[in-house]
Design a protein around this motif. Sequence first.
Motif, PDB file in Angstrom:
ATOM      1  N   GLY A   1       0.772  -1.238   0.000  1.00  0.00           N
ATOM      2  CA  GLY A   1       0.000   0.000   0.000  1.00  0.00           C
ATOM      3  C   GLY A   1       0.801   1.284   0.000  1.00  0.00           C
ATOM      4  N   ARG A   2       2.028   1.252  -0.495  1.00  0.00           N
ATOM      5  CA  ARG A   2       2.844   2.467  -0.540  1.00  0.00           C
ATOM      6  C   ARG A   2       2.645   3.169  -1.886  1.00  0.00           C
ATOM      7  NH1 ARG A   2       3.340   0.001   3.850  1.00  0.00           N
ATOM      8  NH2 ARG A   2       5.338  -0.621   4.777  1.00  0.00           N
ATOM      9  N   ASP A   3       2.998   4.467  -1.946  1.00  0.00           N
ATOM     10  CA  ASP A   3       3.006   5.150  -3.242  1.00  0.00           C
ATOM     11  C   ASP A   3       4.455   5.261  -3.718  1.00  0.00           C
ATOM     12  OD1 ASP A   3       4.246   7.675  -2.300  1.00  0.00           O
ATOM     13  OD2 ASP A   3       2.341   7.982  -1.272  1.00  0.00           O
ATOM     14  N   LEU A   4       4.627   5.543  -5.005  1.00  0.00           N
ATOM     15  CA  LEU A   4       5.955   5.508  -5.615  1.00  0.00           C
ATOM     16  C   LEU A   4       6.928   6.469  -4.937  1.00  0.00           C
ATOM     17  CD1 LEU A   4       7.877   4.542  -7.804  1.00  0.00           C
ATOM     18  CD2 LEU A   4       6.929   6.295  -9.331  1.00  0.00           C
ATOM     19  N   GLU A   5       6.481   7.688  -4.673  1.00  0.00           N
ATOM     20  CA  GLU A   5       7.377   8.675  -4.063  1.00  0.00           C
ATOM     21  C   GLU A   5       7.843   8.219  -2.684  1.00  0.00           C
ATOM     22  OE1 GLU A   5       7.462  13.451  -2.891  1.00  0.00           O
ATOM     23  OE2 GLU A   5       5.629  12.519  -3.680  1.00  0.00           O
ATOM     24  N   GLN A   6       6.930   7.646  -1.913  1.00  0.00           N
ATOM     25  CA  GLN A   6       7.273   7.170  -0.583  1.00  0.00           C
ATOM     26  C   GLN A   6       8.291   6.029  -0.644  1.00  0.00           C
ATOM     27  OE1 GLN A   6       4.038   5.361   1.605  1.00  0.00           O
ATOM     28  NE2 GLN A   6       4.958   5.853   3.580  1.00  0.00           N
ATOM     29  N   VAL A   7       8.079   5.103  -1.590  1.00  0.00           N
ATOM     30  CA  VAL A   7       8.987   3.968  -1.734  1.00  0.00           C
ATOM     31  C   VAL A   7      10.392   4.437  -2.103  1.00  0.00           C
ATOM     32  CG1 VAL A   7       9.497   1.876  -3.057  1.00  0.00           C
ATOM     33  CG2 VAL A   7       7.149   2.362  -2.359  1.00  0.00           C
ATOM     34  N   LEU A   8      10.498   5.354  -3.063  1.00  0.00           N
ATOM     35  CA  LEU A   8      11.801   5.833  -3.518  1.00  0.00           C
ATOM     36  C   LEU A   8      12.512   6.644  -2.438  1.00  0.00           C
ATOM     37  CD1 LEU A   8      10.998   6.811  -7.224  1.00  0.00           C
ATOM     38  CD2 LEU A   8      12.142   4.755  -6.376  1.00  0.00           C
ATOM     39  N   ASN A   9      11.748   7.492  -1.732  1.00  0.00           N
ATOM     40  CA  ASN A   9      12.347   8.287  -0.656  1.00  0.00           C
ATOM     41  C   ASN A   9      12.855   7.392   0.467  1.00  0.00           C
ATOM     42  OD1 ASN A   9      11.939  10.758  -1.884  1.00  0.00           O
ATOM     43  ND2 ASN A   9       9.950  11.127  -0.909  1.00  0.00           N
ATOM     44  N   GLN A  10      12.048   6.394   0.815  1.00  0.00           N
ATOM     45  CA  GLN A  10      12.447   5.483   1.880  1.00  0.00           C
ATOM     46  C   GLN A  10      13.693   4.694   1.480  1.00  0.00           C
ATOM     47  OE1 GLN A  10       9.587   2.395   3.041  1.00  0.00           O
ATOM     48  NE2 GLN A  10      10.004   2.899   5.191  1.00  0.00           N
ATOM     49  N   TYR A  11      13.745   4.295   0.214  1.00  0.00           N
ATOM     50  CA  TYR A  11      14.898   3.535  -0.260  1.00  0.00           C
ATOM     51  C   TYR A  11      16.177   4.370  -0.187  1.00  0.00           C
ATOM     52  CZ  TYR A  11      17.912   0.647  -3.174  1.00  0.00           C
ATOM     53  OH  TYR A  11      18.961  -0.121  -3.639  1.00  0.00           O
ATOM     54  N   MET A  12      16.114   5.598  -0.687  1.00  0.00           N
ATOM     55  CA  MET A  12      17.303   6.441  -0.736  1.00  0.00           C
ATOM     56  C   MET A  12      17.740   6.914   0.655  1.00  0.00           C
ATOM     57  SD  MET A  12      18.213   6.313  -3.802  1.00  0.00           S
ATOM     58  CE  MET A  12      19.587   7.450  -3.610  1.00  0.00           C
ATOM     59  N   ASN A  13      16.766   7.209   1.532  1.00  0.00           N
ATOM     60  CA  ASN A  13      17.091   7.768   2.844  1.00  0.00           C
ATOM     61  C   ASN A  13      17.401   6.731   3.905  1.00  0.00           C
ATOM     62  OD1 ASN A  13      16.704  10.424   1.915  1.00  0.00           O
ATOM     63  ND2 ASN A  13      14.502  10.326   2.315  1.00  0.00           N
ATOM     64  N   PHE A  14      16.796   5.544   3.786  1.00  0.00           N
ATOM     65  CA  PHE A  14      16.939   4.541   4.829  1.00  0.00           C
ATOM     66  C   PHE A  14      17.472   3.190   4.333  1.00  0.00           C
ATOM     67  CE2 PHE A  14      13.320   7.206   6.378  1.00  0.00           C
ATOM     68  CZ  PHE A  14      14.017   7.833   7.404  1.00  0.00           C
TER      69      PHE A  14
END
Length: 297
Positions: free
Chosen positions: A206-219
């Motif tokens: 249930g994630r959106d694309l922006e959230q997934v990419l931000n989480q990947y890059m930041n964490f």
Amino acid sequence: MSMSHIFRKSRLAVSCGILGVRISCRFIFTHKMSVKQAEFADTNGFESKTPFLIGVAGGTASGKSTVCQRIMEKLGQQHKEQTERRVVCISQDSFYRTLTPSERLRAERGQFNFDHPDAFDDKKLLTILKDILAGKKVEVPEYDYITNSISNRSHTIYPADVVLIEGILVFYFPEVRELFHMKLFVDTDSDTRLARRVPRDIMERGRDLEQVLNQYMNFVKPAFEEFCLPTKKFADVIIPRGADNLVAIDLIVHHIWDIMYKKRPVKIANGCNGHLEVEDGGSGRRMSGSSEDTLSR
């Protein structure tokens, strides 16, 4: 069947330059387990046994779960009843700790680091694994990725011959790491892992694309490089390309087969730099002899 015949049959090419499967120069079947597994009476009503514990580590979406599934499929365990399974699999995700209210709000915004060691309840994982090694029946909680919390549901793990524990940081905690009799590291290209994670998190969590990419890059990416990747050095077997590496899967399945049926393990000969380096020739043939009729693809 001799080891050389097994290698010829599987079309394995020993190479110093291309790393397919790296196996430490020693018995994979370590001193922690005797050739014959201990079996004794248990108070919970089930025959108790000391299982062979296998840790399966690797980065996010590297194929850890798929490797475990392939192993269980080849051993004919995937469709058996839970009480009849001789090989079972547990995910480290079941041992995420309960978040505080403020952490839960951050998690909902994609601002909580689930790839950090502090996100896990390593003491609970350690306790469960010790109970499993003691031959006890255990209850493993299920994690809800939508709500970022442990659900009210759990699944029962009955005494088994082989127990697979997969997760990004299963080798990070020393007390947990020391319990494993075999340690596998699924080594998959970072671009491939990201390409797998994006659709998975969007469609299944249930994630959106922006959230997934931000989480990947930041964490996710920084945590992988700081905490997960360094644990690769603890692995007995490194599996490039994950479940696509058919030779690696067959080699591991052959060893597990020997454990399940109490055969003496095979000693692997030296390769380059003290390791056996095996290139997957793409044949996908079985490596076992006596187990060939049973290990279905």
